[in-house]
Design a protein around this motif. Structure first.
Motif, mmCIF file in Angstrom:
data_model
loop_
_atom_site.group_PDB
_atom_site.id
_atom_site.type_symbol
_atom_site.label_atom_id
_atom_site.label_comp_id
_atom_site.label_asym_id
_atom_site.label_seq_id
_atom_site.Cartn_x
_atom_site.Cartn_y
_atom_site.Cartn_z
ATOM 1 N N LEU A 124 0.817 -1.208 0.000
ATOM 2 C CA LEU A 124 0.000 0.000 0.000
ATOM 3 C C LEU A 124 0.853 1.261 0.000
ATOM 4 O O LEU A 124 0.333 2.356 0.109
ATOM 5 N N ASP A 125 2.168 1.092 -0.107
ATOM 6 C CA ASP A 125 3.082 2.224 -0.151
ATOM 7 C C ASP A 125 3.510 2.522 -1.583
ATOM 8 O O ASP A 125 3.395 1.684 -2.471
ATOM 9 N N VAL A 126 4.005 3.722 -1.769
ATOM 10 C CA VAL A 126 4.551 4.148 -3.055
ATOM 11 C C VAL A 126 5.992 4.578 -2.842
ATOM 12 O O VAL A 126 6.291 5.314 -1.894
ATOM 13 N N GLU A 127 6.895 4.106 -3.679
ATOM 14 C CA GLU A 127 8.285 4.558 -3.636
ATOM 15 C C GLU A 127 8.425 5.814 -4.491
ATOM 16 O O GLU A 127 8.164 5.791 -5.688
ATOM 17 N N ILE A 128 8.837 6.911 -3.854
ATOM 18 C CA ILE A 128 8.957 8.186 -4.551
ATOM 19 C C ILE A 128 10.435 8.537 -4.659
ATOM 20 O O ILE A 128 11.158 8.521 -3.656
ATOM 21 N N PRO A 129 10.921 8.841 -5.864
ATOM 22 C CA PRO A 129 12.352 9.129 -6.027
ATOM 23 C C PRO A 129 12.768 10.385 -5.275
ATOM 24 O O PRO A 129 12.003 11.345 -5.161
ATOM 25 N N LEU A 130 13.992 10.361 -4.771
ATOM 26 C CA LEU A 130 14.535 11.488 -4.008
ATOM 27 C C LEU A 130 15.421 12.341 -4.901
ATOM 28 O O LEU A 130 16.291 11.825 -5.605
ATOM 29 N N TYR A 131 15.203 13.650 -4.878
ATOM 30 C CA TYR A 131 16.006 14.624 -5.611
ATOM 31 C C TYR A 131 16.751 15.496 -4.600
ATOM 32 O O TYR A 131 16.230 15.796 -3.529
ATOM 33 N N LYS A 132 17.956 15.912 -4.958
ATOM 34 C CA LYS A 132 18.737 16.790 -4.104
ATOM 35 C C LYS A 132 19.483 17.822 -4.940
ATOM 36 O O LYS A 132 19.669 17.638 -6.143
#
Length: 251
Positions: free
Chosen positions: A102-110
């Protein structure tokens, strides 16, 4: 989210297996109103395969009525995350669900230097780094998972609203400025988090929550172009870690 025509099929399936919207919502870890919305709007595309699997129907059939209805188990049954089959009426209300599904993996930006040792920076995706958020958070705000990114909060310009070190989630599809909302911007390679306000002739006002330390900034349309100011998207979620663990007396 776009409306599609699977709502009546989804509603009919729940009625067939005698599951109420409230019971199904609890099983899927969403609010009952979401299930009622699915009756009208249809099941959200990102959850189509999951919901079809739970109701033992083909996702293509659920989406548009095409193809065979059942891939394997018969009507009146649900399958768990590993494919085990259960009678819906007997097990209703006692399911356990793998929360990871039920989770979504969201990409990390920096914000990182363009080259090693360079003073110029750019905002880029960090390969292999993700933040997991409940899918229900995104659905409640109609954020498509493919349009979401996460970024860190650096500095105290938004304290005490968003503290230094917080992680923020951004909807990249919403770049049209709604006055007073918080947005992420890339300003000449710098990542910035600000309240935005539209001004005449295409100008923008950038406002910090910590207004005492950071006065308003106003940029004309020409300056926005010259200084490469790009709105990355609307900030819809953030987390804040308490800075200090309280001491326990008499320990």
């Amino acid at each position: 989210m776009k409306k599609h025509k699977c709502g009546p099929r989804f509603k009919a399936l729940l009625k067939e297996v005698n599951i109420t919207p409230t019971a199904f919502a609890a099983f899927c870890n969403v609010e009952p109103q979401h299930v009622n919305n699915w009756y009208i709007r249809g099941v959200p595309y990102p959850r189509m395969d999951e919901i079809a699997r739970l109701l033992s129907v083909n996702s293509l059939w659920l989406l548009n009525g095409e193809g065979p209805r059942h891939p394997g188990p018969g009507p009146g049954q649900l399958t768990d995350q590993t494919g085990n089959v259960f009678d819906a009426q007997e097990t209703r209300g006692v399911y356990t669900v793998n929360i990871d599904s039920l989770d979504v993996e969201i990409p990390l930006y920096k914000e990182v230097p363009i080259t090693a040792g360079a003073s110029e920076t750019e905002v880029v995706e960090i390969p292999g780094e993700f933040i997991r958020l409940p899918r229900s958070h995104l659905e409640s705000l109609e954020v498509e998972p493919a349009q979401a990114i996460c970024v860190p909060m650096v500095g105290d310009s938004m304290s005490e609203k968003i503290e230094d070190g917080s992680t923020l989630a951004i909807d990249r599809s919403l770049t049209q400025v709604v006055d007073g909302q918080i947005y992420a911007l890339e300003h000449a390679g710098m990542l910035r988090i600000k309240y935005l306000h539209r001004l005449p002739s295409g100008a923008l006002r950038l406002r910090s929550h910590n207004s005492n330390g950071y006065p308003d900034e106003i940029f004309s349309a020409k300056q926005i172009e010259e200084q490469n100011i790009e709105i990355l998207g609307w900030v819809f979620w953030w987390s804040t870690l308490n800075k200090q663990r309280p001491p326990v007396p008499f320990s």
